[in-house]
Every structure is written in structure tokens, then in C-alpha cells.
Write a protein that holds these residues in place. Structure first.
Motif, short mmCIF file in Angstrom:
data_model
loop_
_atom_site.label_atom_id
_atom_site.label_comp_id
_atom_site.label_asym_id
_atom_site.label_seq_id
_atom_site.Cartn_x
_atom_site.Cartn_y
_atom_site.Cartn_z
N THR A 527 -40.45 28.02 55.10
CA THR A 527 -40.59 29.47 55.21
C THR A 527 -39.87 30.04 56.42
OG1 THR A 527 -42.70 29.21 56.37
CG2 THR A 527 -42.78 29.51 53.98
N PHE A 528 -39.70 29.24 57.47
CA PHE A 528 -38.94 29.74 58.62
C PHE A 528 -37.53 30.11 58.18
CE2 PHE A 528 -35.83 29.16 61.95
CZ PHE A 528 -36.34 29.97 62.96
N VAL A 529 -36.87 29.21 57.46
CA VAL A 529 -35.49 29.48 57.04
C VAL A 529 -35.45 30.60 56.02
CG1 VAL A 529 -33.40 28.47 56.08
CG2 VAL A 529 -34.88 27.09 57.53
N THR A 530 -36.43 30.66 55.13
CA THR A 530 -36.46 31.73 54.14
C THR A 530 -36.55 33.09 54.81
OG1 THR A 530 -37.55 30.24 52.58
CG2 THR A 530 -37.63 32.58 52.08
N ASP A 531 -37.46 33.20 55.77
CA ASP A 531 -37.59 34.47 56.48
C ASP A 531 -36.35 34.76 57.33
OD1 ASP A 531 -40.06 34.68 55.36
OD2 ASP A 531 -41.19 34.20 57.17
N TRP A 532 -35.78 33.73 57.92
CA TRP A 532 -34.56 33.90 58.71
C TRP A 532 -33.43 34.41 57.82
CZ3 TRP A 532 -30.00 31.09 58.01
CH2 TRP A 532 -29.03 31.22 59.03
N THR A 540 -32.10 38.91 48.56
CA THR A 540 -33.30 38.91 47.72
C THR A 540 -34.12 37.66 48.00
OG1 THR A 540 -32.24 37.73 45.91
CG2 THR A 540 -32.04 40.14 45.92
N ALA A 541 -35.36 37.68 47.54
CA ALA A 541 -36.22 36.51 47.71
C ALA A 541 -35.62 35.28 47.05
CB ALA A 541 -37.61 36.80 47.15
N ALA A 542 -35.02 35.47 45.88
CA ALA A 542 -34.41 34.34 45.17
C ALA A 542 -33.25 33.77 45.95
CB ALA A 542 -33.96 34.78 43.78
N ASP A 543 -32.40 34.66 46.51
CA ASP A 543 -31.26 34.17 47.28
C ASP A 543 -31.71 33.59 48.62
OD1 ASP A 543 -29.44 34.72 45.34
OD2 ASP A 543 -28.64 36.55 46.26
N ALA A 544 -32.77 34.11 49.19
CA ALA A 544 -33.30 33.53 50.44
C ALA A 544 -33.76 32.10 50.19
CB ALA A 544 -34.44 34.38 50.97
N THR A 545 -34.35 31.85 49.03
CA THR A 545 -34.76 30.50 48.67
C THR A 545 -33.54 29.60 48.50
OG1 THR A 545 -36.75 31.31 47.58
CG2 THR A 545 -35.99 29.11 46.97
N LYS A 546 -32.47 30.14 47.91
CA LYS A 546 -31.24 29.37 47.77
C LYS A 546 -30.66 29.03 49.14
CE LYS A 546 -29.94 31.35 43.28
NZ LYS A 546 -28.96 32.21 42.56
N VAL A 547 -30.67 30.00 50.05
CA VAL A 547 -30.17 29.74 51.40
C VAL A 547 -31.01 28.65 52.08
CG1 VAL A 547 -29.84 30.72 53.71
CG2 VAL A 547 -29.15 32.02 51.69
N THR A 548 -32.31 28.70 51.87
CA THR A 548 -33.19 27.68 52.44
C THR A 548 -32.81 26.30 51.95
OG1 THR A 548 -34.99 29.28 52.61
CG2 THR A 548 -35.59 26.95 52.68
N ASN A 549 -32.53 26.18 50.67
CA ASN A 549 -32.12 24.88 50.12
C ASN A 549 -30.77 24.45 50.68
OD1 ASN A 549 -34.45 24.71 48.54
ND2 ASN A 549 -33.50 25.76 46.81
#
Length: 1013
Positions: A527-532, A540-549
Motif C-alpha cells: 500500500t505504500f507504493v500504491t499510495d505513492w 487511477t487505482a487500477a494503474d496505481a496497482t500496476k505501478v506497485t507490481n
């Protein structure tokens, strides 16, 4: 990039704002009855503060107003509000800084410089505060420090605000809407800090929630705009931080950071005495970043630089901003050593012969730092971060620190200097002095260090955790910071950030964790990376998840082995398709990152390129180049014409690196390393070529089965142990191998084109493709063999032969037979667990069959930790220890088939860790197979004081390989079994288990995980 130069934990219960990381949100962008308008309908709430507040607060307030303007394009008024004369409260006792009001010409110069550099941080010009005494007609934002600001003192009294939650606290704050804060003011949003940094952090906490990244200047992160900003009536609050002094260390800052600073902050000429470009124009940008990250401490640039000498404004401006200064582990008493000593003193840096000069030198440093908030480094090391002479003894060093204490007493005119922050850094041989019995005064903080590779050497024992000076941690750290909190190493944290970039995300997590460790747990690391990602790129939330991965895989791939230690054979070129898998992983990662990059607005792409895309591009390019170089040299030994294509690939990738470098406007430090320092030039890995016009001796066709470095027909030293007159190749398959098929490469042995066919004598063995054409323009074809229907095979071994035939004009026909031995096994009825395949059982440690808990402790997962999946460690963190076989268990059920006379080996792959509990209490775990005797495993041997154990630092040691494998001989007959790994001591981290039943092949990542039924 206009200004460029070239694991995490989290908690699920947080109420996060859109742009907040690790903090409760009190900001929204829609009006309601329960919030206060910061900006609404193009009108901003006026901001009030008082002139008697700290200068750092005034600077932060100006930046806070500028941040509001960045978000909304509305500029709030910023006023020094005058209240009726009241006795001024004393300054906060938590700071030894000077006050905010100028009292001398020098202070006036600092104020002017601070105002000028504050303006340079703004989008345009930072609003200047004007003095007013008439109450505003619009509900204002009132800012100030408890006990320092006469305005806040009056507001607290008038509104009856309960400040008990922050009174006397270190860097705490509260905010809320209050009624009747001042005569004529019906309501206001009040921001109150317990001390100056409490107020500053409250302001920057809000700025981040508004949508202003701390990295807006350093990484060109665009601010996400909103028309309106609101804060909740209940506001935000934060208590004391988890770590008192939280900061960074600029180190190894040449050439990237230094060259960039010379270009951006000087006219081409650095400081008069040192040539350093790190002047106050540079540092005030860094001070602003540090405070926005809720840090408070800095060890400044060290090489060819002297912070207090290079620019006389550096030291007072740090204090004005509110940044506590120190000097590194090898620079005692607030002096930049050896630079300053070489400039100003005579004689050797030798306390046995030149103590009078050295003591005088240190006194100047202490007196120079006296007006400012500082943490003094105590003790002594040699010049250039080297040990002192071999004759140095504990008695001498104890006298050094005793004399340094006397120097502080004289400089501060105080008998008791226990309230002056001091650290003794236990780095390398200095830790050895401590291990040998050297002690310092109880109020001096013990600063424990890592091994230069991210592994903390030692944590305080239970007896060491009650020192009044406490303990801290210095250097590159990741998972072990949670252990630092658990072991009370929380007085000082310093992170060596090199030249600052490209570690923005990691730096921020380190400091965020130090700010509030209670927020973060292993269970929601991502979640740190997702919020970052949401904050930095407004995705978007979906792209934030992709960035986290993307980030998770980028950091995992680079942590498997540091890029400067990679070579062409790090990843196996023949076993488990390891090199090809690594290349495929990088290709997928690059495609994912590029898709996000291309989808972003042009204004956001530069930040994404710096923070995500360039690291992915450069890392993938490096890995592909080195693997291609390894494949090139292997194919040359196999007499394959495709050698030359791979040589061309290596050349192209090497040149591509410079293109990425140019795009990033910096130097990429990955290529051509052979020791820790950057090379004087990048160098391409060695490549080989074969003659394009000459036919290989064995003929037109080269046959290379998967899993071998050999090639047929003809002699090859890798075809068999005899190295000549070797038999035709034999390959093995079984029905539980996680790689379900097998390949054979058909390659050109020279310039003559040919056609080939692959013919099997068994209908159950399928070949794809079964024929093809090979030529210099298409010199390779991979043929896959697989079992079409396992039900047609008999139990046990089945045999087939595949013959590869080549026909070429003007050349003799060639035929190369390949023998296939295909084994069909069956699992006992009702069995559930891992199944042997390819003569191996491979298990990710997190994939337990069952676990047990003892006294509240059990094995818990560290998601994303390790080379391949994750890891397990005893959780929660505690001092609990257990006898062998009596602790919490991680159990794994598995079945074996091969009868190898009962002989097998088990390798438990542990993270590269040190005996951080001391050698007297080493890391241990227990190991048991079925009902066989329990074994006690002590993976790390003793080390010399201040040193590391055998096997730690070699080229292929535990650190270089990023793991510590322990192998045991066991008896395993065919059948079902259970492996039990038991907790004995805390801090053990286990990543993978490999059971070798005779089929294990050499590889870096180990065999892929076995099939689970």
C-alpha cells in the motif's frame, strides 16, 4: 528532466486521503457541513501567524501558502497578525536553536538568504507576510508553535483549546476548527505544533494531502490541481515520531550529484577552499525536501566538501529551516574531516603524537556549532574513512572521548553536557572496540551500523536497551528497520542515500517508517507504493496497482544480485531455462512500465521516467546485455553461427545504455564495475565471434539439447567427462517436472543453409516444429518435445529416440539421434503436498502445509522478500527463544520417487543475515525430517570483533548472492515425508527449501517450485 542527475511495510486500518501516505486524512475536495474551506469558489482562507514564531515556521508557512496556490491557482494572503501585548512564553525546551527574530547583521543575512531560497521553491513568488492587526472577515487559518507564538498562546487561551496531547512533546501537532479564537473572529482552522518542527510538519502534512509531492522540485512531480480544498473540522493530529532524529547522509556524491550541483548552483566555480558546489542554494532545497518528508537530520556531503566552510550560510540556514545537522561516522565534533584538518591544521591525524592540535581543532568545531541544533559525532577514525593505526587501543579511544566531553563542556560552558545530543558510531573496527569491552557515557547514543550491504550487524541486547542515550542505526537498511524499532534502536536513524537519486521512493519509505512505525506491518507492504504512485502520477487505482507490481518486480530483480555484481553467467544459461526466464521477466516488466508511461499526460511523464521508467529501461538493458554476452560465449564454444548475432546484440545494448544515459542527463553506474567505485569509462562485456565463411568441423548442423553446455555432433569438452568420443545425448523427462516439455536447439554450424527434420520412433512423443530451414539469416530453430498423452505410457521408465536429419546442398547429410528417457510416476492415494519432479523437490518457504504457534509466536510471511517469491520469519518481533524442536513450526509435506540408496540433501536458503543478537546468541533454527532426530542449525559462524564471518564478503559469498544456503545430508527413501523447520531465535528469515534427490542442476535462483497436489 530540468533538474535531473543520474522493503516496505503498511497497515490496512488507515483512513487515507487521495494523496496521503501513511497518515490519517483530514483533507477533501468537496464541501460538507463538517469541514472548513481552505479554498472555495476561488477564495482562499487568509493565513495568520506571528513574528515571534520560529523562522523555520515562517518559511514553512510561506511554502504552505505557495502549495495552496500550486493546487488551486488561488493565492492566500499571509499575514503576521499582531495581538494585544502579552508576556511572551519561553521558547520550546525541545530545541537548542536560536530564535526567529534577527538580532544581528549575520541573522539578517540569514533571513534574507532564507527568504530568497524560499522564493526559489515556489511556482512563482512565495507570498510575503505583512503585519496586520485587524481581524479578517473570512475564517482564517492560524498557524503557530505552542509556547513560542504569542498569537497561538492567545488563541489557546481565548478558545480554551486542550493542548495536553502535545505539550512538552517532540515534534507533535494538532489541528482543528475552533470557535472564537480571537476577538472579532468567529471561527478558524488552527494548526499548533508542540515545537517548531511540530508546526512545520503539520503544514507539510497538509500540503501533501492537498496534492503537493515532497519531490515536486527534486523529481519534477507535477501537482494535481483541484478548484477547492477543505479540511475536516476535527483536523489532523500526530504524536511524537517513532525515531527522534531521522535523516539522510549524502555520500559517494561524486560524480553525479557534485557535477549537477556545480552546473545548477554555481557559476562554474565552487567554494574557494574546496571547490565544492554544495552551497546554501543547494542545501536550502535539500532542507525543504527533508522537512517535507518529515525528517529532521542531515549528514552533509563529505567528499571534497566541508559543510560549514564551503558556504558560511550553510550552517545558520540549516538551523533557520529547522534541520538538525551532524557529521558522518568518521567526522568527529562537527568538523568535516579530513578536508578541514588538511586545510587548517598541521601535523598528522594521530592522537598519540598530535593530540593538542586535534583537540584545538575539535574545539573550533564545537564552538562553531554551539548556536545551532546539532548532533555531535564522538570518537575517532583514520583519514578517509579508514581505521586508525593497528596500534590503536581501547585506552587511547576512551581518552579521546573523555577529552571530547571536556571540549563540549568548555565550548558550551556547561558541566553537564548530557543534554547535548551525541552519537558514537560503531562502524567496522569501532564495533570491535565495543565488543572488546570499550564503553562510553550512558547518554551517548550507540549508533549501530550495517555491513555496507544492508544487513545490520548488531542490535542492542536487552541489557543495552535502557541506556539514557539509547541507540540508533546508520546505513542502507530495508526489512531490518522493524527490528530496529523492536530493539529500541530508535534515537537516531541515518540512511546513506549516495547521491540522492535514484532512491527517492526508498528514501521516503525509510523516513516515513521512522516518522510512525506503528502504521506499517508486513501484511500490507504494497500500500505504500500504491499510495505513492497515486500521489506522484495521479493515476487511477487500477494503474496505481500496476505501478506497485512494477516497483515490486523491479526491486526484486535488482536485489537478486546487485547490478554491478552481475555477469554473463550469473543466471544459468542451461538449467531450468533460468536466463530465458529472467529475460522474459524483464521484457514483461518493461512492457508494463512503458504502457503506463505512454498513457500519462506529457507533464507527468518526466517524473515517471525518472522514478520508474528509466530504472526499468536501464536495468532490463543491463540484464539483457550480460545474458546475451554469456550466451554469445557459450555458443562460440558450441561452434554455432548464431554466436555472431548475439555479439551484435551485446554491442547494440551496450550503445543503447548511453542513449538512456543521455535521456536521463547523468551517468549510469551499472556498467563496467569491478569494484565499488564508478569506472572511469563504461566497458562492454567480452564477446566472441566465429568466422562467417568457414564451416564448422562437425558439419552444417549443431544439435544442443536443453540443460547441457555441449553440442553434437563432434567433440566438445562439455559433451561428457572424457571430453571426446562422447556418446549421443540423452535427456530425461518425468510427469511431475514443473517444466512440462523439453527443447533441442538446431543451429547452423557455418554459412551453408540446410533443411532439417526431427523424427520420433514413439507416437507419444510430440515434436514442434518437426522440420525447418536453417541459414545465415535464420541460424537457429528451437524444437520442443512433449508427451502428448501420459496415459499411453507405462509406469516407470519409457524410452524414445528422436533423430535430427540435415540435408544441405554440396554437404554430407547429417543425422544426430537424441535418446529420451521419460519416467511416469504416481502419487500415493490421498496425498497432499509437493511432488518430486526432475529429481528435485523445490518449495517456496511461504507455502507451508501447516504452521504451529507457541507462546504467541509463529512463522509469518514477508511478502515480496527474497529472490523468487517471499520469505518467512518469526512474528511478532520479540526476544522469545525456543529449544530445538520446541518452537513454532513450519511444516512441509512432500513425496519422493527416486531410489538413490536413501541419500539426499536438503538446502534451506536463508536471507543473508548476521548474528545481530551477538555471537553469544547466534541465529538458529531447528530442522527435522519425519521422526528423525532434530538438528540445530547455526548458519552464521563467529566473527572477529568488528569483522564479518567467513563466506560473507567473497565474490560469490552470501552478500553477493543475496542469500545464505545451508545444506544437510539426510536419509530419504521413496515415499511421503514431512519437513519441519522450527523457530529457535528471532530474526531468522527463510526464503526457499530445495531437496536434491539426484537431479539438482546448478543455477542462481534454484529450481522452479515443485508441483503441489
Amino acid at each position: 528532466m530540468a533538474r535531473a542527475f543520474a522493503c516496505l511495510f503498511a497497515a490496512a486500518t488507515l483512513l487515507r486521503g487521495v494523496y496521503a501516505i501513511g497518515q490519517e486524512s483530514c483533507v477533501s475536495f468537496k464541501s460538507s457541513s463538517n469541514n472548513f474551506a481552505v479554498v472555495n469558489n476561488k477564495k482562499a482562507a487568509p493565513i495568520l501567524l506571528s513574528t515571534d514564531d520560529w523562522l523555520g515556521v515562517q518559511l514553512a508557512a510561506a511554502n504552505f501558502a505557495a502549495d495552496i496556490e500550486r493546487v488551486t491557482s488561488v493565492t492566500p494572503s499571509l499575514s503576521n497578525f499582531t495581538v494585544a501585548a502579552t508576556p511572551t512564553a519561553p521558547a520550546s525546551s525541545t530545541s537548542n536553536s536560536t530564535g526567529a527574530t534577527p538580532s544581528s547583521a549575520a541573522d539578517s543575512q540569514v533571513l534574507a538568504a532564507a527568504a530568497a531560497t524560499s522564493n526559489s521553491n515556489s511556482a512563482d513568488a512565495t507570498p510575503s507576510a505583512v503585519a496586520v492587526s485587524k481581524p479578517p472577515t473570512t475564517p482564517p487559518i492560524i498557524i503557530g508553535t505552542l509556547g513560542q507564538s504569542s498569537l497561538i498562546n492567545a488563541v489557546v487561551k481565548n478558545a480554551g483549546i486542550d493542548t495536553s496531547s502535545i505539550e512538552g512533546k517532540w515534534e507533535a501537532f494538532l489541528t482543528k476548527v475552533v470557535k472564537n479564537p480571537l476577538p472579532g473572529v468567529a471561527s478558524a482552522y488552527v494548526i499548533i505544533g508542540s515545537d517548531k518542527r511540530g508546526t512545520i510538519f503539520a503544514l507539510y502534512d497538509h500540503s501533501e494531502q492537498f496534492g503537493v509531492s515532497p519531490w515536486f522540485w527534486w523529481a519534477d512531480v507535477p501537482t494535481t490541481t483541484n478548484d477547492n480544498i477543505f479540511v475536516s473540522n476535527s483536523g489532523c493530529a500526530h504524536g511524537e515520531p517513532s525515531v527522534k532524529y531521522r535523516g539522510i547522509f549524502l555520500n559517494d556524491e561524486q560524480p553525479a550529484l557534485q557535477n549537477w550541483a556545480m552546473e545548477k548552483f554555481t557559476n562554474g566555480t565552487g567554494a574557494a577552499l574546496t571547490g565544492s558546489p554544495f552551497n546554501h542554494f543547494f542545501y536550502t532545497h535539500l532542507f525543504d525536501l527533508i522537512l517535507r518528508l518529515k525528517a529532521n537530520f542531515l549528514w552533509p556531503a563529505i567528499w571534497s566538501s566541508a559543510f560549514a566552510v564551503d558556504d558560511p550560510l550553510n550552517q545558520p540556514l540549516a538551523n533557520a529551516y529547522g534541520v538538525v545537522m551532524g557529521t558522518s561516522h568518521q567526522e568527529p565534533m562537527m568538523r568535516s574531516t579530513p578536508i578541514e584538518f588538511s586545510l587548517f591544521e598541521t601535523g598528522p591525524w594521530d592522537y598519540t603524537t598530535n593530540s593538542e592540535v586535534i583537540n584545538s581543532y575539535w574545539l573550533v568545531g564545537a564552538e562553531r556549532a554551539r548556536p545551532y541544533e546539532s548532533v555531535f559525532t564522538m570518537g575517532m577514525r583514520g583519514f578517509g574513512d579508514l581505521p586508525l593505526s593497528e596500534t590503536t587501543d581501547i585506552g587511547l579511544l576512551e581518552s579521546v572521548i573523555a577529552n571530547q566531553t571536556e571540549i563540549l563542556q568548555n565550548a558550551f560552558n556547561e558541566t553537564d553536557v548530557s543534554e547535548i545530543p551525541q552519537v558514537w558510531c560503531l562502524y567496522k573496527e569501532v564495533e570491535g572496540y565495543y565488543d572488546d569491552g570499550m564503553r562510553v557515557l550512558d547518554y551517548i547514543t550507540l549508533l549501530w551500523t550495517d555491513d555496507n550491504f544492508g544487513n545490520i550487524r548488531r542490535f542492542p541486547t536487552i541489557d543495552e536497551r535502557n541506556r539514557t542515550g539509547g541507540a540508533g542505526v546508520y546505513y542502507h537498511i530495508h526489512q531490518q528497520m522493524s527490528l530496529s524499532i523492536a530493539r529500541n534502536s530508535s534515537r537516531v536513524w541515518v540512511l546513506n542515500v549516495g547521491d540522492l537519486k535514484p532512491y527517492e521512493r526508498e528514501i521516503e519509505f525509510f523516513l516515513t517508517y521512522a516518522w510512525d512505525a506503528s502504521v506499517w506491518q508486513p501484511s500490507n507492504l504494497s500500500t505504500f507504493v500504491t499510495d505513492w504512485a497515486t500521489r506522484e502520477f495521479d493515476v487511477t487505482a487500477a494503474d496505481a496497482t500496476k505501478v506497485t507490481n512494477i516497483v515490486a518486480n523491479l526491486t526484486r530483480f535488482n536485489a537478486r544480485r546487485k547490478p554491478e555484481l552481475l555477469n554473463g553467467t550469473t543466471y544459468s544459461l542451461v538449467s531450468y531455462r533460468e536466463a530465458e526466464t529472467v529475460q522474459s521477466e524483464w521484457a514483461s516488466l518493461l512492457a508494463e512500465s512503458t504502457a503506463i508511461y505512454n498513457s500519462l499526460p506529457k507533464g507527468t511523464q518526466p517524473a515517471f521516467f525518472q522514478l520508474i521508467q528509466h530504472p526499468v529501461l536501464a536495468s532490463a538493458n543491463l540484464a539483457n546485455m550480460l545474458i546475451a554476452a554469456g550466451q554469445n560465449n557459450l555458443r562460440a564454444s558450441q561452434a554455432r553461427l548464431s554466436t555472431n548475432d548475439l555479439a551484435d546484440t551485446v554491442q547494440q545494448l551496450f550503445e543503447q545504455d548511453f542513449e538512456y544515459e543521455q535521456e536521463y542527463h547523468t551517468i549510469l553506474d551499472d556498467l563496467g564495475y569491478f569494484y565499488w567505485q564508478q569506472p572511469m569509462t563504461n566497458s562492454m562485456p567480452q564477446i566472441s565471434r566465429v568466422q562467417t565463411k568457414k564451416q564448422a568441423l562437425p558439419g552444417v548442423m549443431r544439435i544442443v539439447p536443453e540443460g547441457t553446455m555441449g553440442a553434437w555432433p563432434g567433440d566438445n569438452p562439455n559433451d561428457c567427462a572424457q571430453q571426446y568420443s562422447c556418446p549421443n545425448p540423452t535427456v530425461f523427462l518425468d510427469n511431475f517436472n514443473p517444466i512440462s516439455n523439453f527443447y533441442i536447439d538446431v543451429g547452423a554450424g557455418g554459412p551453408a543453409p540446410f533443411t532439417f527434420t526431427a523424427v520420433s520412433n514413439s507416437s507419444w512423443l510430440t515434436l514442434s516444429p518437426a522440420k525447418g530451414s536453417i541459414s545465415p539469416s535464420a541460424p537457429e530453430q528451437r524444437v520442443f518435445a512433449s508427451v502428448s498423452d501420459w496415459s499411453k505410457l507405462s509406469a516407470g521408465q519409457n524410452f524414445a529416440t528422436v533423430t535430427f536429419n540435415a540435408v544441405a546442398s554440396g554437404q554430407p547429410d547429417l543425422a544426430v539421434p537424441v535418446m529420451f528417457v521419460v519416467t511416469k510416476n504416481s502419487v500415493p492415494s490421498g496425498f497432499k503436498g509437493f511432488v518430486e519432479g526432475g529429481g528435485v523437490v523445490s518449495i517456496e518457504a511461504a507455502h507451508t502445509t501447516r504452521t504451529t504457534s507457541v507462546q504467541g509466536t509463529s512463522w509469518g510471511e514477508l511478502p515480496g522478500f527474497g529472490k523468487t517469491l517471499s520469505a518467512i520469519t518469526p512474528l511478532p518481533l520479540s526476544d522469545a527463544t525456543f529449544a530445538a524442536g520446541a518452537g513454532p513450526m513450519a511444516e512441509y509435506d512432500f513425496v519422493t520417487f527416486d531410489n538413490i540408496n536413501g541419500n539426499a540433501t536438503i538446502t534451506v536458503i536463508m536471507a543473508a543475515s548476521l548474528n545481530a543478537n551477538t555471537d553469544e546468541n547466534p541465529l538458529q533454527y531447528s530442522l527435522q525430517i519425519d521422526s528423525q532426530p532434530v538438528q540445530t542449525v547455526t548458519p552464521i559462524g563467529p566473527e572477529i570483533p568488528g569483522g564479518v564471518p567467513t563466506g560473507w564478503e567473497t565474490n560469490d559469498g552470501w552478500v553477493a548472492n543475496s542469500d545464505n544456503p545451508q545444506t544437510f545430508n539426510v536419509t530419504l527413501n521413496p515415499g511421503t515425508h514431512t519437513l519441519k523447520i522450527g523457530v529457535m531465535t528471532p530474526m531468522v528469515v527463510i526464503e526457499k527449501i530445495v531437496i536434491n534427490l539426484g537431479g539438482l542442476q546448478p543455477s542462481y535462483l534454484g529450481p522452479p517450485e515443485s508441483i503441489l497436489v
